[in-house]
Design a protein around this motif. Structure first.
Motif, PDB file in Angstrom:
ATOM      1  N   LEU A 131      93.398  55.330  16.037  1.00  0.00           N
ATOM      2  CA  LEU A 131      93.437  55.883  17.402  1.00  0.00           C
ATOM      3  C   LEU A 131      94.532  55.240  18.238  1.00  0.00           C
ATOM      4  O   LEU A 131      95.296  55.932  18.923  1.00  0.00           O
ATOM      5  CB  LEU A 131      92.088  55.682  18.097  1.00  0.00           C
ATOM      6  CG  LEU A 131      91.009  56.679  17.766  1.00  0.00           C
ATOM      7  CD1 LEU A 131      89.648  56.163  18.230  1.00  0.00           C
ATOM      8  CD2 LEU A 131      91.329  58.020  18.401  1.00  0.00           C
ATOM      9  N   ASP A 132      94.606  53.927  18.202  1.00  0.00           N
ATOM     10  CA  ASP A 132      95.610  53.199  18.974  1.00  0.00           C
ATOM     11  C   ASP A 132      97.017  53.589  18.539  1.00  0.00           C
ATOM     12  O   ASP A 132      97.889  53.883  19.368  1.00  0.00           O
ATOM     13  CB  ASP A 132      95.378  51.698  18.808  1.00  0.00           C
ATOM     14  CG  ASP A 132      96.389  50.868  19.544  1.00  0.00           C
ATOM     15  OD1 ASP A 132      96.466  50.996  20.787  1.00  0.00           O
ATOM     16  OD2 ASP A 132      97.106  50.072  18.894  1.00  0.00           O
ATOM     17  N   HIS A 133      97.240  53.624  17.248  1.00  0.00           N
ATOM     18  CA  HIS A 133      98.558  53.945  16.707  1.00  0.00           C
ATOM     19  C   HIS A 133      98.964  55.376  17.049  1.00  0.00           C
ATOM     20  O   HIS A 133     100.093  55.647  17.464  1.00  0.00           O
ATOM     21  CB  HIS A 133      98.542  53.728  15.185  1.00  0.00           C
ATOM     22  CG  HIS A 133      99.880  53.773  14.567  1.00  0.00           C
ATOM     23  ND1 HIS A 133     100.230  54.737  13.657  1.00  0.00           N
ATOM     24  CD2 HIS A 133     100.960  52.974  14.710  1.00  0.00           C
ATOM     25  CE1 HIS A 133     101.479  54.531  13.273  1.00  0.00           C
ATOM     26  NE2 HIS A 133     101.948  53.474  13.890  1.00  0.00           N
ATOM     27  N   GLN A 134      98.014  56.276  16.905  1.00  0.00           N
ATOM     28  CA  GLN A 134      98.262  57.685  17.218  1.00  0.00           C
ATOM     29  C   GLN A 134      98.625  57.856  18.694  1.00  0.00           C
ATOM     30  O   GLN A 134      99.600  58.536  19.029  1.00  0.00           O
ATOM     31  CB  GLN A 134      96.996  58.469  16.866  1.00  0.00           C
ATOM     32  CG  GLN A 134      97.060  59.942  17.050  1.00  0.00           C
ATOM     33  CD  GLN A 134      95.782  60.599  16.554  1.00  0.00           C
ATOM     34  OE1 GLN A 134      95.574  60.723  15.358  1.00  0.00           O
ATOM     35  NE2 GLN A 134      94.932  61.013  17.461  1.00  0.00           N
ATOM     36  N   ALA A 135      97.854  57.239  19.584  1.00  0.00           N
ATOM     37  CA  ALA A 135      98.104  57.378  21.020  1.00  0.00           C
ATOM     38  C   ALA A 135      99.480  56.838  21.400  1.00  0.00           C
ATOM     39  O   ALA A 135     100.208  57.445  22.194  1.00  0.00           O
ATOM     40  CB  ALA A 135      97.013  56.673  21.818  1.00  0.00           C
ATOM     41  N   TYR A 136      99.843  55.702  20.837  1.00  0.00           N
ATOM     42  CA  TYR A 136     101.129  55.074  21.133  1.00  0.00           C
ATOM     43  C   TYR A 136     102.284  56.011  20.795  1.00  0.00           C
ATOM     44  O   TYR A 136     103.179  56.243  21.611  1.00  0.00           O
ATOM     45  CB  TYR A 136     101.228  53.770  20.334  1.00  0.00           C
ATOM     46  CG  TYR A 136     102.491  52.992  20.549  1.00  0.00           C
ATOM     47  CD1 TYR A 136     102.652  52.194  21.673  1.00  0.00           C
ATOM     48  CD2 TYR A 136     103.518  53.028  19.612  1.00  0.00           C
ATOM     49  CE1 TYR A 136     103.810  51.464  21.871  1.00  0.00           C
ATOM     50  CE2 TYR A 136     104.670  52.295  19.790  1.00  0.00           C
ATOM     51  CZ  TYR A 136     104.815  51.509  20.927  1.00  0.00           C
ATOM     52  OH  TYR A 136     105.965  50.785  21.107  1.00  0.00           O
ATOM     53  N   HIS A 137     102.253  56.564  19.583  1.00  0.00           N
ATOM     54  CA  HIS A 137     103.363  57.409  19.150  1.00  0.00           C
ATOM     55  C   HIS A 137     103.309  58.816  19.740  1.00  0.00           C
ATOM     56  O   HIS A 137     104.358  59.454  19.873  1.00  0.00           O
ATOM     57  CB  HIS A 137     103.454  57.421  17.628  1.00  0.00           C
ATOM     58  CG  HIS A 137     103.907  56.101  17.074  1.00  0.00           C
ATOM     59  ND1 HIS A 137     105.096  55.510  17.429  1.00  0.00           N
ATOM     60  CD2 HIS A 137     103.300  55.244  16.221  1.00  0.00           C
ATOM     61  CE1 HIS A 137     105.223  54.351  16.810  1.00  0.00           C
ATOM     62  NE2 HIS A 137     104.138  54.158  16.070  1.00  0.00           N
ATOM     63  N   ILE A 138     102.151  59.294  20.121  1.00  0.00           N
ATOM     64  CA  ILE A 138     102.086  60.567  20.845  1.00  0.00           C
ATOM     65  C   ILE A 138     102.823  60.422  22.171  1.00  0.00           C
ATOM     66  O   ILE A 138     103.609  61.298  22.553  1.00  0.00           O
ATOM     67  CB  ILE A 138     100.628  61.010  21.075  1.00  0.00           C
ATOM     68  CG1 ILE A 138     100.015  61.538  19.774  1.00  0.00           C
ATOM     69  CG2 ILE A 138     100.538  62.077  22.174  1.00  0.00           C
ATOM     70  CD1 ILE A 138      98.512  61.793  19.857  1.00  0.00           C
ATOM     71  N   GLY A 139     102.590  59.336  22.874  1.00  0.00           N
ATOM     72  CA  GLY A 139     103.297  59.093  24.132  1.00  0.00           C
ATOM     73  C   GLY A 139     104.803  59.056  23.936  1.00  0.00           C
ATOM     74  O   GLY A 139     105.560  59.627  24.734  1.00  0.00           O
ATOM     75  N   GLN A 140     105.248  58.404  22.880  1.00  0.00           N
ATOM     76  CA  GLN A 140     106.680  58.366  22.594  1.00  0.00           C
ATOM     77  C   GLN A 140     107.210  59.768  22.304  1.00  0.00           C
ATOM     78  O   GLN A 140     108.286  60.144  22.784  1.00  0.00           O
ATOM     79  CB  GLN A 140     106.959  57.448  21.403  1.00  0.00           C
ATOM     80  CG  GLN A 140     106.747  55.988  21.705  1.00  0.00           C
ATOM     81  CD  GLN A 140     106.982  55.128  20.479  1.00  0.00           C
ATOM     82  OE1 GLN A 140     106.632  55.510  19.347  1.00  0.00           O
ATOM     83  NE2 GLN A 140     107.584  53.971  20.690  1.00  0.00           N
ATOM     84  N   ALA A 141     106.469  60.538  21.516  1.00  0.00           N
ATOM     85  CA  ALA A 141     106.916  61.883  21.158  1.00  0.00           C
ATOM     86  C   ALA A 141     107.048  62.767  22.393  1.00  0.00           C
ATOM     87  O   ALA A 141     108.015  63.527  22.522  1.00  0.00           O
ATOM     88  CB  ALA A 141     105.954  62.516  20.147  1.00  0.00           C
TER      89      ALA A 141
END
Length: 160
Positions: free
Chosen positions: A138-148
């Motif tokens: 969840l943490d990893h997904q949220a971080y990179h979604i924000g970047q995307a």
């Protein structure tokens, strides 16, 4: 209680009530934007997506398979080139990420979320559990979604 927690984690991994999920952050990107770099960021949308896919798959395999060997860090988790290797690679990576995410959600519902894995532990000896697997994902997904989303806005291919 564990099934309620597993269901909540699966719901969250699928986007829950988040501002944006993986499907929206990475879906429907024109091929010309998939591999473009912007001046202030090191990775293209392709690299972010493929990194998410590789890391999620590794996390599942690490959690599920004793003796699993992870890719070398960090190079094994990132594609070297900013462009997808072929025309269908971006969409295929997104489809594989989503299929792997469904596998992870299913495993969360089948496994005891709080029992430590006998084969896995953190670098400081902290236990690794399916709950930890889910929260890392969840943490990893949220971080990179924000970047995307930020990259898509900079590329002019984000519709609010």
């Amino acid at each position: 209680m564990h099934t309620d927690l597993a269901a909540h984690l699966a719901w969250s991994l699928r986007g829950g009530r988040a501002h944006c999920g993986v499907e929206r952050a990475f879906g429907e990107v024109d091929p010309d934007a998939q591999g473009r770099l912007i001046d202030w960021f090191d990775h293209s949308l392709w690299q972010l997506l493929e990194h998410l896919r590789i890391a999620q798959r590794d996390l599942i395999d690490y959690s599920e398979t004793p003796g699993h060997v992870s890719p070398p860090h960090p190079d094994g988790y990132w594609p070297q080139r900013p462009e997808p290797p072929d025309e269908g690679a971006y969409d295929a990576a997104l489809a594989r990420f989503l299929a792997d995410r469904e596998e992870l959600c299913g495993l969360l519902g089948e496994r005891d979320l709080l029992t430590s894995f006998p084969h896995a532990g953190g670098p400081d000896g902290e236990p690794h559990t399916w709950l930890r697997t889910a929260t890392i994902a969840l943490d990893h997904q949220a971080y990179h979604i924000g970047q995307a989303v930020a990259v898509r806005k900079a590329l002019g291919c984000w519709a609010d």
